[in-house]
Design a protein around this motif. Structure first.
Motif, PDB file in Angstrom:
ATOM      1  N   GLU A 227       1.007  -1.244  -0.118  1.00 21.31           N
ATOM      2  CA  GLU A 227       0.070   0.037   0.017  1.00 21.31           C
ATOM      3  C   GLU A 227       1.035   1.157  -0.007  1.00 21.31           C
ATOM      4  O   GLU A 227       0.681   2.275  -0.887  1.00 21.31           O
ATOM      5  CB  GLU A 227      -0.759  -0.114   1.200  1.00 21.31           C
ATOM      6  CG  GLU A 227      -2.238  -0.837   1.175  1.00 21.31           C
ATOM      7  CD  GLU A 227      -2.638  -1.086   2.526  1.00 21.31           C
ATOM      8  OE1 GLU A 227      -2.612  -0.055   3.258  1.00 21.31           O
ATOM      9  OE2 GLU A 227      -3.499  -1.985   2.645  1.00 21.31           O
TER      10      GLU A 227
ATOM     11  N   GLN B 240       0.652   1.560   9.806  1.00 21.67           N
ATOM     12  CA  GLN B 240      -0.428   1.194   9.197  1.00 21.67           C
ATOM     13  C   GLN B 240      -1.845   1.338  10.077  1.00 21.67           C
ATOM     14  O   GLN B 240      -2.765   1.019   9.461  1.00 21.67           O
ATOM     15  CB  GLN B 240      -0.441  -0.468   8.837  1.00 21.67           C
ATOM     16  CG  GLN B 240       0.584  -0.620   8.012  1.00 21.67           C
ATOM     17  CD  GLN B 240       0.660  -2.215   7.820  1.00 21.67           C
ATOM     18  OE1 GLN B 240       1.329  -2.877   8.569  1.00 21.67           O
ATOM     19  NE2 GLN B 240      -0.223  -2.810   6.887  1.00 21.67           N
ATOM     20  N   THR B 241      -1.792   1.746  11.167  1.00 23.32           N
ATOM     21  CA  THR B 241      -2.764   2.012  12.021  1.00 23.32           C
ATOM     22  C   THR B 241      -4.061   2.796  11.434  1.00 23.32           C
ATOM     23  O   THR B 241      -3.926   3.955  10.813  1.00 23.32           O
ATOM     24  CB  THR B 241      -2.384   2.728  13.362  1.00 23.32           C
ATOM     25  OG1 THR B 241      -1.509   1.936  14.057  1.00 23.32           O
ATOM     26  CG2 THR B 241      -3.654   2.640  14.434  1.00 23.32           C
ATOM     27  N   ASN B 242      -5.081   2.043  11.429  1.00 24.74           N
ATOM     28  CA  ASN B 242      -6.499   2.818  11.113  1.00 24.74           C
ATOM     29  C   ASN B 242      -7.747   1.909  11.894  1.00 24.74           C
ATOM     30  O   ASN B 242      -8.044   1.032  11.470  1.00 24.74           O
ATOM     31  CB  ASN B 242      -6.503   2.595   9.334  1.00 24.74           C
ATOM     32  CG  ASN B 242      -7.603   3.498   8.839  1.00 24.74           C
ATOM     33  OD1 ASN B 242      -8.633   3.448   9.632  1.00 24.74           O
ATOM     34  ND2 ASN B 242      -7.412   3.501   7.556  1.00 24.74           N
ATOM     35  N   SER B 243      -8.173   2.773  12.714  1.00 24.61           N
ATOM     36  CA  SER B 243      -9.295   2.067  13.531  1.00 24.61           C
ATOM     37  C   SER B 243     -10.741   2.234  12.702  1.00 24.61           C
ATOM     38  O   SER B 243     -11.377   1.156  12.957  1.00 24.61           O
ATOM     39  CB  SER B 243      -9.337   3.240  14.826  1.00 24.61           C
ATOM     40  OG  SER B 243      -9.716   4.450  14.343  1.00 24.61           O
ATOM     41  N   LEU B 244     -10.736   2.926  11.973  1.00 24.88           N
ATOM     42  CA  LEU B 244     -11.897   2.876  10.986  1.00 24.88           C
ATOM     43  C   LEU B 244     -11.819   1.387  10.034  1.00 24.88           C
ATOM     44  O   LEU B 244     -12.884   1.028   9.597  1.00 24.88           O
ATOM     45  CB  LEU B 244     -12.028   4.072   9.996  1.00 24.88           C
ATOM     46  CG  LEU B 244     -12.368   5.192  10.729  1.00 24.88           C
ATOM     47  CD1 LEU B 244     -12.461   6.497   9.712  1.00 24.88           C
ATOM     48  CD2 LEU B 244     -13.562   5.156  11.526  1.00 24.88           C
ATOM     49  N   GLN B 245     -10.448   0.912   9.740  1.00 21.00           N
ATOM     50  CA  GLN B 245     -10.376  -0.284   8.961  1.00 21.00           C
ATOM     51  C   GLN B 245     -10.242  -1.478  10.087  1.00 21.00           C
ATOM     52  O   GLN B 245      -9.766  -2.807   9.459  1.00 21.00           O
ATOM     53  CB  GLN B 245      -9.243  -0.246   8.001  1.00 21.00           C
ATOM     54  CG  GLN B 245      -9.698   0.607   6.958  1.00 21.00           C
ATOM     55  CD  GLN B 245      -8.601   0.944   6.144  1.00 21.00           C
ATOM     56  OE1 GLN B 245      -7.311   0.511   6.010  1.00 21.00           O
ATOM     57  NE2 GLN B 245      -8.695   1.553   5.056  1.00 21.00           N
TER      58      GLN B 245
ATOM     59  N   LYS C 231      -7.821  -1.698  12.379  1.00 19.47           N
ATOM     60  CA  LYS C 231      -6.185  -2.072  12.237  1.00 19.47           C
ATOM     61  C   LYS C 231      -5.687  -1.348  13.631  1.00 19.47           C
ATOM     62  O   LYS C 231      -5.775  -0.022  13.621  1.00 19.47           O
ATOM     63  CB  LYS C 231      -5.333  -1.655  11.311  1.00 19.47           C
ATOM     64  CG  LYS C 231      -5.842  -2.260   9.798  1.00 19.47           C
ATOM     65  CD  LYS C 231      -5.182  -1.683   8.550  1.00 19.47           C
ATOM     66  CE  LYS C 231      -5.656  -2.712   7.517  1.00 19.47           C
ATOM     67  NZ  LYS C 231      -4.925  -2.099   6.296  1.00 19.47           N
TER      68      LYS C 231
ATOM     69  N   SER D 102      -2.433  -0.405  16.226  1.00 17.71           N
ATOM     70  CA  SER D 102      -0.982  -0.303  16.358  1.00 17.71           C
ATOM     71  C   SER D 102      -0.459  -1.528  17.467  1.00 17.71           C
ATOM     72  O   SER D 102      -1.231  -1.520  18.668  1.00 17.71           O
ATOM     73  CB  SER D 102      -0.556   0.878  16.843  1.00 17.71           C
ATOM     74  OG  SER D 102       1.009   0.846  17.008  1.00 17.71           O
TER      75      SER D 102
END
Length: 162
Positions: free
Chosen positions: A17, A115-120, A122, A124
């Motif tokens: 990505e 890569q953290t993404n709470s909406l997806q 993911k 940390s």
């Protein structure tokens, strides 16, 4: 002297990505914003030209993101699926835990901090929850301190891929 540079942990998908985003920024976004700046310049007086100012701001943001991605990629450590043990929680795992406080199951992936993404879904490996869960197995009950609150979770399932 030991190298104190922090490794940026990424899954293989996360690496792909970032590389795709970097390529898009360099090959497409740079050209688009250069065209916007050119068109704004052709309108004449730049001192009160909102389009020019917006395009220059966008250009600054693009260059900052390119620099940020390049820094991440210079010191990257990729966690491959073969490196992920589905008996213990680690970076790259997809997990299901039970939240005792809210009496609900939560499902998410543990990823490197870049890569953290709470909406997806993911989170940390460096977050309080991520750090507390790393190394635990199915059936373990984990207590996580977040400020003055202590939350309890039970590990329900660990998968190597979503």
């Amino acid at each position: 002297m030991a190298d104190s540079t922090k490794k940026n942990i990424l899954t293989y998908a996360g690496l792909q990505e970032l590389e795709a985003e970097l390529e898009d920024l360099k090959l497409n976004k740079r050209k688009e914003v250069a065209q916007k700046i050119k068109e704004a310049r052709e309108q004449g007086d730049l001192s009160e030209n909102a389009e020019y100012d917006a395009a220059k701001d966008e250009q600054r943001d693009i260059e900052a993101r390119i620099e940020e991605i390049e820094k991440i990629l210079k010191n990257v450590e990729v966690v491959g699926e073969d490196d992920v043990d589905d008996t213990k929680i680690s970076v790259g795992c997809h997990i299901v835990i039970h939240d005792f406080e809210y009496d609900e199951d939560l499902e998410f992936s543990i990823v490197g901090s870049t890569q953290t993404n709470s909406l997806q879904g993911k989170i940390s490996n460096e977050s309080p929850l991520g750090m507390a869960l790393i190394g635990h197995e199915i059936g373990d009950v984990v207590e996580v301190e977040m400020g003055e609150v202590v939350s309890k979770y039970k590990v329900i399932d660990i998968k190597t891929r979503k």
